[in-house]
Design a protein around this motif. Structure first.
Motif, PDB file in Angstrom:
ATOM      1  N   LYS A   1      27.147   7.902  37.697  1.00  6.88           N
ATOM      2  CA  LYS A   1      26.493   9.039  37.057  1.00  6.88           C
ATOM      3  C   LYS A   1      25.611   8.620  35.876  1.00  6.88           C
ATOM      4  O   LYS A   1      24.540   9.136  35.665  1.00  6.88           O
TER       5      LYS A   1
ATOM      6  N   ASP B   1      33.591  20.011  40.171  1.00  7.56           N
ATOM      7  CA  ASP B   1      34.212  19.486  41.392  1.00  7.56           C
ATOM      8  C   ASP B   1      33.462  18.267  41.942  1.00  7.56           C
ATOM      9  O   ASP B   1      33.155  18.209  43.132  1.00  7.56           O
ATOM     10  N   ASP B   2      33.132  17.342  41.115  1.00  3.14           N
ATOM     11  CA  ASP B   2      32.440  16.105  41.507  1.00  3.14           C
ATOM     12  C   ASP B   2      31.009  16.316  41.996  1.00  3.14           C
ATOM     13  O   ASP B   2      30.390  15.402  42.509  1.00  3.14           O
ATOM     14  N   VAL B   3      30.515  17.545  41.938  1.00  2.00           N
ATOM     15  CA  VAL B   3      29.152  17.790  42.402  1.00  2.00           C
ATOM     16  C   VAL B   3      28.235  17.976  41.198  1.00  2.00           C
ATOM     17  O   VAL B   3      28.596  18.674  40.254  1.00  2.00           O
ATOM     18  N   GLU B   4      27.082  17.315  41.240  1.00  2.00           N
ATOM     19  CA  GLU B   4      26.130  17.486  40.146  1.00  2.00           C
ATOM     20  C   GLU B   4      25.166  18.609  40.482  1.00  2.00           C
ATOM     21  O   GLU B   4      24.586  18.630  41.556  1.00  2.00           O
ATOM     22  N   ILE B   5      25.033  19.538  39.545  1.00  2.00           N
ATOM     23  CA  ILE B   5      24.242  20.742  39.813  1.00  2.00           C
ATOM     24  C   ILE B   5      23.252  20.968  38.680  1.00  2.00           C
ATOM     25  O   ILE B   5      23.584  20.778  37.514  1.00  2.00           O
ATOM     26  N   CYS B   6      22.053  21.371  39.058  1.00  2.00           N
ATOM     27  CA  CYS B   6      21.030  21.649  38.069  1.00  2.00           C
ATOM     28  C   CYS B   6      20.853  23.161  37.930  1.00  2.00           C
ATOM     29  O   CYS B   6      20.684  23.867  38.917  1.00  2.00           O
TER      30      CYS B   6
ATOM     31  N   ASP C   1      29.815  29.073  45.791  1.00  7.69           N
ATOM     32  CA  ASP C   1      29.698  28.092  46.874  1.00  7.69           C
ATOM     33  C   ASP C   1      29.713  26.670  46.324  1.00  7.69           C
ATOM     34  O   ASP C   1      30.228  25.749  46.934  1.00  7.69           O
ATOM     35  N   LEU C   2      29.107  26.514  45.159  1.00  2.00           N
ATOM     36  CA  LEU C   2      29.059  25.185  44.559  1.00  2.00           C
ATOM     37  C   LEU C   2      30.236  24.945  43.611  1.00  2.00           C
ATOM     38  O   LEU C   2      30.279  23.948  42.913  1.00  2.00           O
ATOM     39  N   GLY C   3      31.156  25.891  43.587  1.00  2.00           N
ATOM     40  CA  GLY C   3      32.364  25.696  42.793  1.00  2.00           C
ATOM     41  C   GLY C   3      32.275  26.206  41.367  1.00  2.00           C
ATOM     42  O   GLY C   3      33.188  26.009  40.572  1.00  2.00           O
TER      43      GLY C   3
ATOM     44  N   VAL D   1      22.210  18.144  42.771  1.00  2.00           N
ATOM     45  CA  VAL D   1      21.471  16.908  42.499  1.00  2.00           C
ATOM     46  C   VAL D   1      22.175  15.739  43.170  1.00  2.00           C
ATOM     47  O   VAL D   1      23.269  15.362  42.764  1.00  2.00           O
TER      48      VAL D   1
ATOM     49  N   LEU E   1      26.336  16.934  31.845  1.00  2.00           N
ATOM     50  CA  LEU E   1      25.864  15.575  32.111  1.00  2.00           C
ATOM     51  C   LEU E   1      24.539  15.281  31.423  1.00  2.00           C
ATOM     52  O   LEU E   1      24.329  14.207  30.875  1.00  2.00           O
TER      53      LEU E   1
ATOM     54  N   THR F   1      33.315  12.210  49.307  1.00  2.00           N
ATOM     55  CA  THR F   1      33.051  12.035  47.882  1.00  2.00           C
ATOM     56  C   THR F   1      32.969  13.379  47.156  1.00  2.00           C
ATOM     57  O   THR F   1      32.878  13.426  45.945  1.00  2.00           O
ATOM     58  N   HIS F   2      32.945  14.473  47.906  1.00  2.00           N
ATOM     59  CA  HIS F   2      32.920  15.797  47.293  1.00  2.00           C
ATOM     60  C   HIS F   2      33.987  16.684  47.906  1.00  2.00           C
ATOM     61  O   HIS F   2      33.716  17.792  48.378  1.00  2.00           O
ATOM     62  N   LEU F   3      35.215  16.182  47.906  1.00  3.12           N
ATOM     63  CA  LEU F   3      36.306  16.891  48.581  1.00  3.12           C
ATOM     64  C   LEU F   3      36.535  18.295  48.035  1.00  3.12           C
ATOM     65  O   LEU F   3      36.711  19.238  48.796  1.00  3.12           O
ATOM     66  N   ARG F   4      36.540  18.416  46.721  1.00  4.12           N
ATOM     67  CA  ARG F   4      36.915  19.709  46.127  1.00  4.12           C
ATOM     68  C   ARG F   4      35.990  20.829  46.573  1.00  4.12           C
ATOM     69  O   ARG F   4      36.409  21.964  46.710  1.00  4.12           O
ATOM     70  N   ARG F   5      34.720  20.505  46.776  1.00  2.00           N
ATOM     71  CA  ARG F   5      33.817  21.548  47.237  1.00  2.00           C
ATOM     72  C   ARG F   5      33.914  21.727  48.748  1.00  2.00           C
ATOM     73  O   ARG F   5      33.985  22.841  49.253  1.00  2.00           O
TER      74      ARG F   5
END
Lengths: 664, 74
Positions: free
Chosen positions: A270, B56-61, B30-32, A495, B42, A88-92
């Motif tokens: 989300k 990159d589909d990752v949620e970051i605070c 590292d987190l893009g 998160v 968001l 689910t987080h391929l790009r990273r």
């Protein structure tokens, strides 16, 4: 055969490791660096071992923990690499994959979380991945523990393709630099491919210099500098590392576009996350919500109203004392064992261990509920809520993980600080974390609150936890203002989406804690109880003496007066604190032995309160002290970690004694 | 403009990271979070002190003071 298991943090790596090896056990230390690595044999693959490396985003290390991956790839012999990827987080995730494939060793890609990806409406075209990257690959859901998946992975591991190293089309300036460094590496005898090493060096992987003694290090560093300058000058990117990163990102984006296939239109979760987040992390209500949840958890574990844990403990206690100990006593009498041996077995060992084991149900209930909270993703929100608060005390945002771990056991909490890159911030966290109340201190709170404060149990126990947190924070502030001045704190948090936790995982986590607790009772506490009972029953006049004349009474009685200002200056209370350094649970077993089951007789309500306050903050246990020594590598800080808490505990307990002395 | 100027659900491209120390840049990377990455705002939390972004589909605070250093273009 040895296979390294690599992957980003929090992608289900441990779940996968346990699934492939069918183990829940920690097998042994792996040689090399000081850090523990789990190794276990692979199911359905005779003679193969899987090495679980710590989770990392990148081959090149930014903290001590991540350095292990570079070390293992450079210095250890292995037959292949298994790379686990969060689908689910391929790009990273694929950044690490690209770096591993650039190495050109036999590799296998395991795309985990297939089910979660499907829920988002996507699938991965595995054949296309295999074709594009020329490696073995499989898509699975490690949580489901499918037997066929296990067999297929094991069989593919036996037939890994000899992969040609992946070559990306880096900027000509970088290619030029690679060639120069490659030439300079000719003087070294190295196991890994020099092309890969050259790229890692350009990327700024300091681990390469640290773990390898390169002949032309000076010259190589000059080349890196030159390439960096040229990259910036030519406006390829802001840094050399960034230029490499961007090329990889482009490659990954193309790959994902080709291989990730949308099968269904789904509304993304989300927006659901956001709605809950707004409430849970509310600037005003966030912290009260957290405390209400925690209070509810402690109420269910320890309270009388709705107290599941308390209810179970009552029955456990009856079973232990009225049946097990009773019949064991009868049996001993039947065998004619009375006097000294009877005392050692029944009062010493059974009394000592029993005093601890009765808390087992409460601990299981507590950790079960904490595991539920962790599994839902709430803890990350707690970190968000607490950030403003923590940063005021000079804590690193990442400290929240060790702090939360500290509620379980201080030892893994101290090890968890390895993820903090800044050394000063790390030591600061290590030194303050022992104030967080670990589960070993619970029996102390449990016994005293049940004897003296039955109505207010949950509140007092929660209060002790809050006290621990407060002292941790204030100590951090104090150290920050004095010794560690000027270390800024950073906060960057991934998160996770809210998830419904899996019952199996939670039960496993809670039982794992319970197992550790029982194991400790059977070893440390057993031995501690025996020694304590013996010392309190042997004196200058021989055995079976009045405990007041025992060795223990003489030794502890000498120290005891320093606790007079706190209200518990007798030799029994003092000996129990001393033996508690062995393991905090031993405080309770000691008290049980020394007051011969009647702890209430030895304390007043006020001295009971100061005693638990003191016990919650004083000198850490031996295991913790040893971990502090090995993690900081400094005798100075180790000594500090023993003396400082003692002084703090004394001052706080004294204040409690003075303040509550007015009411109680 | 920087990340904090984005409204909720707005999408932008990172154009530069200025004045961020090396180690933190690495962690961001590292987190893009790096130039040319696409970010989505968001959520803004804790009285606009914390920002939840997606990269990159990752949620970051991120904290405000760090988010302000990341320049973006819509």
């Amino acid at each position: 055969m040895i296979y390294l298991l690599a992957g980003n943090p929090n992608v289900g790596k441990s779940t996968f490791f346990n699934f492939m090896t069918q183990s829940h056990v920690h097998v042994g230390n792996y040689s090399g660096v000081t850090v523990e690595k789990r190794v276990h044999h692979v199911k359905h693959y005779e003679g193969a071992n899987l090495v679980d490396l710590p989770g990392t985003y990148n081959v090149s290390p930014s903290s001590q923990d991540e350095g292990i991956v570079t070390y293992s790839l450079l210095n250890e012999s292995y037959n292949g690499v298994v790379n686990i990827i969060d689908s689910t987080h391929l790009r990273r995730n694929l950044h690490l994959t690209v770096q591993l494939l650039e190495l050109g060793v036999p590799s296998m890609l395991v795309f985990n979380l297939k089910d979660a990806l499907k829920n988002n409406g996507y699938v991965i075209d595995i054949d296309k991945v295999k074709d594009r990257l020329k490696v073995n690959a499989i898509s699975i859901s490690a949580r489901d523990r499918q037997n066929e998946d296990q067999k297929q992975i094991a069989s593919e591991m036996q037939n890994l393709r000899i992969t040609k190293a992946l070559e990306l089309d880096y900027d000509p300036i970088i290619k030029w630099g690679l060639q120069r460094i490659h030439d300079l590496l000719r003087y070294d005898v190295i196991q890994v491919k020099k092309k890969w090493l050259a790229l890692q060096i350009l990327e700024g992987n300091e681990g390469t210099f640290k773990f390898l003694d390169l002949v032309k290090e000076e010259k190589i560093r000059e080349v890196v500098k030159e390439v960096e300058d040229r990259i910036i000058e030519a406006k390829v990117a802001f840094s050399l590392k960034g230029a490499i990163f961007n090329t990889r990102r482009e490659f990954i984006n193309n790959l994902v576009e080709e291989c990730l296939i949308k099968v269904e239109e789904k509304e993304h979760s989300k927006y659901f996350n956001q709605k809950i987040d707004r409430i849970i992390t509310h600037p005003k209500f966030g912290i009260p919500i957290f405390f209400i949840i925690m209070l509810a958890i402690y109420q269910v574990s320890f309270g009388t109203f709705l107290g599941v844990g308390n209810f179970l403990t009552t029955y456990f206690e009856i079973g232990w004392n009225d049946y097990l100990v009773y019949y064991l006593g009868q049996a001993l009498e039947f065998l004619g064992l009375t006097g000294f041996m009877y005392g050692l077995l029944i009062d010493g060992i059974m009394g000592g261990i029993g005093g601890i084991l009765v808390f087992l149900p409460q601990i299981i209930v507590l950790f079960f509920m904490l595991a539920v909270l962790e599994g839902t993703g709430y803890m990350a929100r707690v970190a968000i809520v607490m950030d403003r608060f923590l940063s005021k005390f000079g804590f690193n945002g990442k400290s929240i993980v060790p702090i939360i771990t500290g509620f379980g056991c201080t030892v893994p909490a101290i090890m968890a600080t390895r993820t903090i890159a800044d050394k000063k911030e790390r030591i600061l966290t290590i030194l303050t974390i022992p104030f967080i109340s670990c589960s070993a201190r619970l029996p102390i709170y449990g016994i005293f609150t049940s004897l003296f404060f039955d109505e207010y149990r949950a509140i007092i126990i929660l209060g002790l936890y809050l006290l621990g947190i407060m002292v941790t924070l204030l100590s951090a502030k104090f150290l920050n203002l004095t010794y560690f001045r000027g270390s800024g704190s950073k906060f960057l948090l991934e998160v996770p989406p809210y998830r419904i936790p899996q019952l199996r995982t939670i039960t496993y986590q809670a039982l794992e804690k319970a197992k550790r607790f029982v194991k400790k009772a059977g070893t440390f506490i057993l031995v501690g109880s025996m020694i304590l009972w013996l010392l309190s029953n042997i004196g200058m006049d021989g055995i079976n003496i009045n405990p007041e004349e025992s060795f223990l009474s003489n030794i502890a009685g000498f120290i005891a007066p320093i606790f007079n200002p706190l209200g518990f200056g007798d030799w029994q209370a003092t000996s129990s604190l001393i033996s508690g350094v062995l393991a905090k649970e031993v405080v309770v077993s000691s008290l049980n032995i020394l007051y011969v089951g009647d702890i209430a007789a030895g304390f007043t309500t006020l001295s009971a309160l100061t005693y638990i306050v003191f016990a919650s903050l004083y000198v850490p246990c031996i295991a913790t002290i040893a971990t502090i020594k090995s993690e900081t590598g400094s005798l100075k800080w180790t000594v500090f970690s023993v003396i400082y808490p003692f002084v703090i505990a004394y001052l706080v307990a004294l204040s409690v004694n003075l303040i509550f002395g007015i009411f109680l | 403009m920087n990340i904090t100027d984005l409204n909720k659900k707005e999408v932008a491209k990172i154009i530069s990271l200025s004045d961020i120390d090396k180690l933190f840049t690495k962690r961001l990377m590292d987190l893009g979070i790096y130039e040319s990455a696409t970010v989505v705002m968001l959520n803004k939390l804790s009285s606009n002190r914390l920002y939840i972004i997606e990269v990159d589909d990752v949620e970051i605070c991120l904290r405000k003071e760090d988010a302000e250093k990341i320049e973006v273009k819509k």
